[in-house]
Structure formats: structure tokens, C-alpha cells
Design a protein around this motif. Structure first.
Motif, PDB file in Angstrom:
ATOM      1  N   GLY A 120       0.803  -1.236   0.018  1.00 51.79           N
ATOM      2  CA  GLY A 120       0.027   0.140  -0.151  1.00 51.79           C
ATOM      3  C   GLY A 120       0.630   1.435  -0.045  1.00 51.79           C
ATOM      4  O   GLY A 120       0.332   2.296  -0.127  1.00 51.79           O
ATOM      5  N   ARG A 180       0.835   5.490  -9.114  1.00 52.74           N
ATOM      6  CA  ARG A 180      -0.602   5.329  -9.321  1.00 52.74           C
ATOM      7  C   ARG A 180      -0.686   4.254 -10.224  1.00 52.74           C
ATOM      8  O   ARG A 180       0.138   4.258 -11.012  1.00 52.74           O
ATOM      9  N   LEU A 231      -6.222   8.775   6.035  1.00 51.81           N
ATOM     10  CA  LEU A 231      -6.700   7.305   5.903  1.00 51.81           C
ATOM     11  C   LEU A 231      -5.532   6.475   6.412  1.00 51.81           C
ATOM     12  O   LEU A 231      -4.564   6.671   6.110  1.00 51.81           O
ATOM     13  N   ASP A 259      -3.175   4.101   5.557  1.00 50.06           N
ATOM     14  CA  ASP A 259      -2.438   3.620   4.389  1.00 50.06           C
ATOM     15  C   ASP A 259      -1.763   2.142   4.334  1.00 50.06           C
ATOM     16  O   ASP A 259      -1.499   1.552   3.205  1.00 50.06           O
ATOM     17  N   TYR A 290      -5.104   1.220  -2.668  1.00 53.55           N
ATOM     18  CA  TYR A 290      -4.422   1.720  -1.305  1.00 53.55           C
ATOM     19  C   TYR A 290      -4.501   3.022  -1.515  1.00 53.55           C
ATOM     20  O   TYR A 290      -4.379   3.768  -2.394  1.00 53.55           O
ATOM     21  N   ALA A 313      -2.534   5.264  -1.063  1.00 54.25           N
ATOM     22  CA  ALA A 313      -1.326   6.173  -1.435  1.00 54.25           C
ATOM     23  C   ALA A 313      -1.279   6.081  -3.116  1.00 54.25           C
ATOM     24  O   ALA A 313      -0.851   6.832  -3.760  1.00 54.25           O
ATOM     25  N   HIS A 314      -2.556   5.211  -3.574  1.00 55.70           N
ATOM     26  CA  HIS A 314      -2.724   5.328  -4.841  1.00 55.70           C
ATOM     27  C   HIS A 314      -3.569   6.007  -5.580  1.00 55.70           C
ATOM     28  O   HIS A 314      -4.054   6.083  -6.839  1.00 55.70           O
ATOM     29  N   LEU A 315      -4.406   6.725  -4.706  1.00 48.90           N
ATOM     30  CA  LEU A 315      -5.392   7.816  -5.121  1.00 48.90           C
ATOM     31  C   LEU A 315      -4.813   9.332  -5.041  1.00 48.90           C
ATOM     32  O   LEU A 315      -4.041   9.554  -4.310  1.00 48.90           O
ATOM     33  N   SER A 316      -5.347  10.068  -5.541  1.00 53.38           N
ATOM     34  CA  SER A 316      -5.258  11.408  -5.642  1.00 53.38           C
ATOM     35  C   SER A 316      -5.681  11.948  -4.354  1.00 53.38           C
ATOM     36  O   SER A 316      -6.583  11.411  -3.847  1.00 53.38           O
ATOM     37  N   GLN A 331      -9.524  12.363  -4.284  1.00 50.71           N
ATOM     38  CA  GLN A 331     -10.119  11.173  -4.082  1.00 50.71           C
ATOM     39  C   GLN A 331     -10.134  10.699  -2.554  1.00 50.71           C
ATOM     40  O   GLN A 331     -10.799   9.834  -1.992  1.00 50.71           O
TER      41      GLN A 331
END
Lengths: 238, 293
Positions: free
Chosen positions: A232, A237, B137, B139, B182, B184-187, B190
Motif C-alpha cells: 500500500g 498510481r 486514511l 495507508d 490503497y 497512496a494510489h489515490l489523488s 479521491q
């Protein structure tokens, strides 16, 4: 000659060494796991608002880390057996010598040593978890133990793993000190073989190789655990 | 002043993909202020005081949030806005004053019933959501797991029920399909929408927003404000610390202006943004770089 000495057949010490190696693993794993309990408790206590809890944690880590490992083992070994003998004498009137289980004493003493070092690692790791992560959990009304076990510790673990790997390696090697209590782990087995065969170098070299194998193998396991606990965190991205 | 830049994106709200339906007609400006009397009082803070060391951050602040209210708390940095908000779910413990939640007095000091106090605080928090400036959030958990944690471990839902509920709220903030991502993968936008969904998943009586758009890039502010507009339109009780003046003016039913730990002015936004505002508020508003209506 050397190969016969190390064989598993008659006159060979292979099975003794193998059993010793298994005993070392058993003691090391149990001690390390057991040590994580006082380690984590001391780490939490050292962050407590209660002064007596902080003091307790400080006494534990200072005391255990300030005494040579071998001495801690001696103190536990003789301390526990005299204590048990005294209790037995007082309650049953039996005054003979009672020897305590070497495995239990080994795990207890090495575990407490291991825990004192783990405590420092865990304390630093917990401090590294951003305050907001815990606040978000508090704001949902989660109970304290849920926050600690499901949010705080998993997040601290990824920071703690390299340090815990270090503690584990030390713990694994510290088990060699338990040989003084007569527990037949690698060190004790190599010692016996060396005495009987008058080939000390051969057997101590083999013992060294076995320890190396263990530390190398466990380092690989820790590397995998680090990857898992860091899930995670990939920046890219999808 | 401190709020430069953060307000620029307010007008971008209507651009970009629209994740939620907006019902502008129902926003707060059209609410009938006279109806406040019949509505249940959710949060009632009375004369709150809070010290940080020798500094008095809150100097007797009172605030009442009734069901359906959208209260915007504004003021410059250090005016005590965030502290006031954090006192409402006891992330900060007030030093004096009283706090009532749906009529129930909330204890600040546990002695000698620390256990009971903690239980009460946990119950209060489970019914008052909070959205943080930095999203917060977890992570190490996926988006869905972030939403499931509260329903599972506070409300006692099964894993399956919590997952169903989480999916529903994720859809509500327009993020269906991100269940297994996860954070960390979102803007940032988001992530903040996930954080709002996490608060919503507890079905709280009110949600506290602590500068929800201040950590966002300007182009991401709109998507978060859109979700908040939607919630306001649905009658969600919200207390929002914000620097988004255009948003506060359009959406809030009441504006509270804090200065030096005191309420310097409060009232309906259209009154305060109009000529009737006290000089201090007018100075603040003009210094904020936000055009007056």
C-alpha cells in the motif's frame, strides 16, 4: 576422518548436531516471540501518561540491557531454582536439590533480554506513526485495543522490522549462552563432540556454519516480511 | 492573509466529471431559519474554554448545531477554529464549559469513573463523524477496509455487512471501482472523498470537517466540495471549519466567525456577507481575497 565424525552413523556426531540445531531454533523462536510481549508492553508503557508505568519500562530495559547476557542467565537459572526449592521446603518440607527445566529458564532469560532490546525498537517505531492515523481511529469511536492492534501496531511494524531483524539475530546467537545450563543446543552439542573426539576446530566450525545458515535464512524471511508490511505504500498510481 | 490561494478553486466546482447529483435548489440558503426551533439539537457547546499552556485558545465559545444545520466556522489561523471542532468530539478536552450531545451531558473529567467516561466518549465519537485536513486514511489498508473498520469494530457489523455498506458509501462519493486500491494510489481529492465515505459509513448524527480542502491542490478542491454540497442538500448536519468563503456563503445555513478564541460574529451567510457584518468580519473577508457577493 572428518566426514565420519559428522556422519549420522555409529561414531558420527551428525544426529547430535542436528538435534542441537533444532533445539537452538526452538529456543530462539520461543524466546524472541516471548520477548515481544514484554517488549511491546514496555514500549507502550514508556509512552504512557502515568509516570510509574514509564519508570517500570525504564527499569526493565536499563536493568536487563545493563547486565551481561550470561550473567542474566545465571541469575535466572540459580535464582529460580533456589526460589522453587525454598517454596517446596516451606510447603512440603522437602529439602533436596531441585533442578529447573533448562529450556524454560533459557526461554525466560533470553526472552527477557530479547524483549528489552525489542522494546527500544518498538518504541521508536510507534513514535514514527503519524498522530493523525490514530486520531482518525479515535474519531470513529474505536476502542483502544482495536486501535493499538489494528492501526498502531501494523503501521509501526513496517518501521520496526529492520530493527527487529537485528534483535532476532542477536537473540539467535544469545541462545548459545544457554549451553551453560546444560541444554543441548548447537553450542553444547559441538562442545561435547569436541571434548570426546579432540577435534574442537572441526565441530566449532560446523557450529559456526549452522548459525550462519540460520541467520542468513532468517534475514531472507525478514526481507519478505518487510515487503508485505510495506504494502500500500507504492507511490506510483496504477 | 492566510487563506490566499485556497479559495481560488471554489468556482471550479461545476467543472469536471460530476460524481454525485447536485440539487442546488435544496441548499442551505433556502432553508427556513425559523424552523430551527422544532429541530433536534445535536451538539450544544456552551462557554467552552481551552488552554494550550499559557495560551487561551478558546475563550468561552458557545455553538449549537441542530439537525440539518450546516455551520461554517471561519476565522484566521490561530483563532481557535480547529480546536473548537476538536473539542466537539473530545479529540481535545475542554478545560471549562459544557458539551451536550443530543441532550446528554458529556463528561470532560473521568475521575472517579474513568471507564464510564471513556465509554461515553467512544459512543459520542461513533455518532459524530470527522473529516481531517490531512485525510488520515490508514495507508496499510485498502479503501474498502478503511470504510469497514468502524462499522465492523464499533457498530458490530459482520465483515460482509460492513463491506456492503462500504461499497454503498463509496458509490455515493463517486469512487466505485476503487475498493481494492490503497490510499497512496489515490489523488488527494479521491482520498478526501474516501475519508468522507468513512465518516458516512457510521451513519453519524453529524459530521465535523476540519479544513477538508486545505491540503488539496486547487484543481482537486471542487470534487470534494461537490460531495459536501450533496450531503448538505440531503440534510446532513455538518460543522465545517473552512477557508472556502464562496462555499461557506452558498452552502452554510449559519456562519460563525471566530477571532482570538471568541465568537466575533455569527448569523446567516447572506446577512454577514452583506452590509450588516461587523467591521472585523468585513476586514477578514476582504483580506481573504474573496470577492464580496
Amino acid at each position: 576422518m572428518t566426514l565420519t565424525l559428522l556422519s549420522f552413523g555409529p561414531g558420527g556426531w551428525g544426529s547430535t548436531l542436528l538435534i542441537g540445531a533444532l533445539m537452538t531454533i526452538a529456543v530462539a523462536v520461543t524466546s524472541f516471540a516471548f520477548g515481544l510481549v514484554p517488549g511491546a508492553l514496555a514500549a507502550m508503557a514508556s509512552r504512557s501518561p502515568h509516570a510509574w508505568l514509564r519508570a517500570l519500562a525504564l527499569v526493565y530495559t536499563t536493568l536487563v540491557r545493563g547486565i551481561p547476557e550470561l550473567l542474566v542467565i545465571y541469575l535466572f537459572f540459580f535464582g529460580t531454582s533456589s526460589m522453587i526449592m525454598a517454596i517446596v521446603r516451606l510447603s512440603f518440607g522437602y529439602g533436596g536439590y531441585i533442578e529447573v527445566n533448562a529450556f524454560a529458564i533459557g526461554v525466560l532469560s533470553v526472552g527477557l533480554i530479547s524483549g528489552a532490546y525489542s522494546a527500544e525498537v518498538i518504541r521508536g517505531a510507534i513514535a514514527s506513526v503519524p498522530k493523525g492515523q490514530v486520531e482518525a481511529a479515535m474519531a470513529l469511536g474505536l476502542k483502544r485495543w482495536v486501535i493499538v492492534s489494528r492501526i498502531l501496531f501494523p503501521q509501526a511494524l513496517r518501521v520496526a522490522l529492520p530493527g527487529l531483524n537485528n534483535v532476532w539475530q542477536t537473540t539467535l546467537k544469545d541462545t548459545s549462552l544457554i549451553s551453560v545450563t546444560g541444554l543441548a543446543e548447537i553450542m553444547r552439542s559441538a562442545n561435547m563432540a569436541a571434548g570426546v573426539t579432540h577435534e574442537p576446530f572441526t565441530f566449532y566450525l560446523v557450529a559456526a556454519l549452522i548459525y550462519l545458515l540460520f541467520t542468513w535464512g532468517s534475514a531472507r524471511l525478514f526481507a519478505r516480511a518487510e515487503i508485505f508490511s510495506g504494502r500500500g505504500l507504492k507511490e506510483a498510481r496504477p | 492573509m492566510v487563506m490566499d490561494g485556497c479559495c481560488l478553486a471554489a468556482d471550479d466546482e461545476t467543472t469536471g466529471p460530476d460524481p454525485v447529483r447536485i440539487d442546488r435548489k435544496a441548499t442551505a440558503g433556502d432553508r427556513d431559519p425559523g424552523a430551527a426551533a422544532d429541530r433536534e439539537t445535536i451538539i450544544e457547546a456552551d462557554n467552552l474554554e481551552k488552554w494550550f499552556g499559557a495560551h487561551k485558545v478558546l475563550d468561552g465559545v458557545s455553538l449549537e448545531a441542530n439537525r440539518g444545520d450546516v455551520i461554517a466556522i471561519v476565522g484566521s489561523s490561530g483563532s481557535g477554529k480547529s480546536t473548537l471542532l476538536r473539542c466537539m468530539n473530545l479529540l481535545e478536552t475542554p478545560d471549562a464549559g459544557s458539551l451536550r450531545f443530543r441532550g446528554e451531558q458529556i463528561a470532560f473529567d473521568g475521575a472517579p469513573h474513568e471507564r464510564a467516561r471513556r465509554k461515553q466518549v467512544e459512543r459520542l465519537r461513533s455518532q459524530v463523524g470527522m473529516v481531517f485536513q490531512a485525510f488520515n486514511l490508514w495507508d496499510h489498508r485498502t479503501v474498502l477496509e478503511n470504510l469497514m473498520e468502524g462499522p465492523r469494530f464499533v457498530l458490530g457489523l459482520s465483515r460482509r455487512e460492513a463491506a456492503d455498506r462500504a461499497r454503498a458509501y463509496l458509490a455515493k462519493v463517486g469512487l466505485s471501482g476503487k475498493e481494492n486500491a490503497y490510499p497512496a494510489h489515490l489523488s488527494g481529492g479521491q482520498q478526501q472523498r474516501v475519508a468522507i465515505a468513512r465518516a458516512l459509513a457510521m451513519a453519524p448524527h453529524a459530521i465535523l470537517f476540519d479544513e477538508p480542502t486545505s491540503a488539496l491542490d486547487p484543481e482537486l478542491v471542487g470534487e470534494v466540495l461537490r460531495v459536501m454540497r450533496q450531503l448538505a442538500a440531503e440534510g446532513t448536519t455538518m460543522v465545517i471549519v473552512t477557508h472556502e468563503m464562496a462555499f461557506a456563503r452558498d452552502v452554510a445555513s449559519r456562519l460563525v466567525f471566530l477571532q482570538g478564541g471568541r465568537v466575533a460574529a455569527q448569523g446567516a451567510p447572506r446577512d454577514l456577507f452583506g452590509g450588516g457584518a461587523p467591521q472585523r468580519l468585513r476586514d477578514f473577508l476582504s483580506g481573504g481575497g474573496e470577492r464580496a457577493p
